[in-house]
Design an enzyme around this catalytic site. Structure first.
Site, mmCIF file in Angstrom:
data_model
loop_
_atom_site.group_PDB
_atom_site.id
_atom_site.type_symbol
_atom_site.label_atom_id
_atom_site.label_comp_id
_atom_site.label_asym_id
_atom_site.label_seq_id
_atom_site.Cartn_x
_atom_site.Cartn_y
_atom_site.Cartn_z
ATOM 1 N N LYS A 50 0.838 -1.205 0.000
ATOM 2 C CA LYS A 50 0.000 0.000 0.000
ATOM 3 C C LYS A 50 0.873 1.254 0.000
ATOM 4 O O LYS A 50 0.574 2.231 -0.680
ATOM 5 C CB LYS A 50 -0.936 -0.030 1.219
ATOM 6 C CG LYS A 50 -2.056 -1.052 1.046
ATOM 7 C CD LYS A 50 -2.791 -1.399 2.326
ATOM 8 C CE LYS A 50 -3.778 -2.534 2.056
ATOM 9 N NZ LYS A 50 -4.451 -3.027 3.265
ATOM 10 N N GLN A 94 -4.559 -1.793 9.736
ATOM 11 C CA GLN A 94 -4.435 -3.106 9.102
ATOM 12 C C GLN A 94 -4.960 -4.189 10.041
ATOM 13 O O GLN A 94 -4.498 -4.316 11.172
ATOM 14 C CB GLN A 94 -2.963 -3.366 8.718
ATOM 15 C CG GLN A 94 -2.748 -4.614 7.896
ATOM 16 C CD GLN A 94 -3.401 -4.539 6.511
ATOM 17 O OE1 GLN A 94 -3.257 -3.546 5.796
ATOM 18 N NE2 GLN A 94 -4.113 -5.580 6.129
ATOM 19 N N ASP A 117 -11.227 2.682 4.752
ATOM 20 C CA ASP A 117 -11.837 1.404 4.359
ATOM 21 C C ASP A 117 -13.313 1.353 4.738
ATOM 22 O O ASP A 117 -13.943 0.296 4.629
ATOM 23 C CB ASP A 117 -11.063 0.207 4.918
ATOM 24 C CG ASP A 117 -10.962 -0.927 3.888
ATOM 25 O OD1 ASP A 117 -11.622 -0.826 2.823
ATOM 26 O OD2 ASP A 117 -10.244 -1.900 4.138
#
Ligand code: NAP
Length: 281
Positions: A50, A94, A117
């Protein structure tokens, strides 16, 4: 003939568009902060990729690294600091976190305006009310794959195996918003094969290597394999690609299918959040 969908090529196009938009920004570029709690090898790989992806489109990225035994309080202090930092456009925590931490509680510490997200209650509420400005990256990527191939969604039977917020529930919701008739299956579903055989679009997100074989698949179905399983033979999907491929009209490979879209949509979501934060009314 089966079409094997090239997720990498589609992801490259999306990244090129993001890069062109980022180039137009004067001053501080959009910045993604990834928080990683050490101890999970796969998470290390994802976060590194990422960061690289951000650099490839001219965005900034920082990694906030915390030890495996980090307390909830320390993790929350890190999230609070990033929430308050005006130079940070987007925050990604994460997952999964180690056992002493609660994934859902920690995710909800992220400011919804920076929740890249789309996993905070506020952003999920907006998504499920069809009012969201972003959706979880993988779910968004799957819809982009279908749209890029001009695959009809409206009126089709879509079956999603897996009900995580990150993938299963989110993609099911987006498919339903696009007027598919959606069935969500999970580990307690009975007659799973029979249900899957009704699917025009079958999305598999369970984390079990080669679980879906041709007996699950209707002739001519579209099969989207979300699974990423690390095996001795490399990365494998949840779908037995060789067994299934001749039976479907479209299929995503692993690797090179949904995975690259997740990263591309992460960049796109970062840009959307940046634009929302810097928009002048
Ligand atoms: P997750 O949170 O572990 O959820 C797995 C889901 O699969 C659960 O809903 C579970 O049902 C269901 N399931 C497990 N075994 C099943 C079975 N035998 N039959 C039917 N349903 C079953 O996983 P996730 O985060 O959604 O991820 C799923 C997979 O996608 C993983 O391989 C992950 O690595 C991959 N992934 C890929 C990307 C990408 O970019 N390609 C992004 C995210 C995740 P219950 O709810 O009943 O337990």
């Amino acid at each position: 003939m089966t079409n094997v969908i090239d997720g990498k090529a589609l992801a490259t196009k999306i990244k090129e568009n993001v890069k062109a938009e980022v180039e137009k920004i004067k001053g501080i570029k959009p910045t993604l902060a990834c928080i990683i709690v050490e101890g999970n090898k796969a998470s290390e790989v994802y976060v590194a990729s990422k960061k690289k992806a951000c650099e490839s489109v001219g965005m900034n990225s920082i990694i906030a690294r915390l030890p495996e035994d980090v307390s909830e309080e320390e993790l929350f202090q890190t999230i609070d600091k990033l929430n308050a930092d005006d130079t940070i456009s987007a925050i990604l925590l994460q997952l999964p976190l180690p056992k002493q931490l609660d994934d859902v509680k920690a995710t909800n510490r992220i400011s919804p305006s920076k929740d890249v997200d789309c996993l905070t209650y506020e952003n999920l509420g907006a998504l499920f009310s069809a009012r969201g400005t972003i959706a979880p990256c993988t779910a968004t990527g799957i819809i982009k794959i279908l749209e890029s191939e001009n695959i009809d969604i409206a009126g089709k039977n879509a079956v999603v195996i897996g009900r995580s917020l990150l993938v299963g529930k989110s993609v099911a919701n987006l498919l339903e918003q696009k007027n598919a008739t959606v069935t969500i299956c999970h580990s307690k579903t009975q007659n799973l094969k029979n249900i899957c055989q009704q699917a025009d679009i079958l999305v598999v997100a369970i984390g079990k290597t080669k679980f879906v074989t041709k007996e699950f698949v209707k002739e001519g179905a579209v099969v989207i394999d979300v699974g990423i399983n690390r095996t001795e033979d490399g990365l494998m999907g949840d779908v037995d690609f060789d067994d299934v491929k001749d039976k479907c009209s479209y299929i995503t490979p692993v690797p090179g299918g949904v995975g690259p879209l997740t990263v591309a949509c992460l960049l796109e979501n970062t840009l959307i959040l940046y634009n929302q934060q810097t928009k002048k009314d």
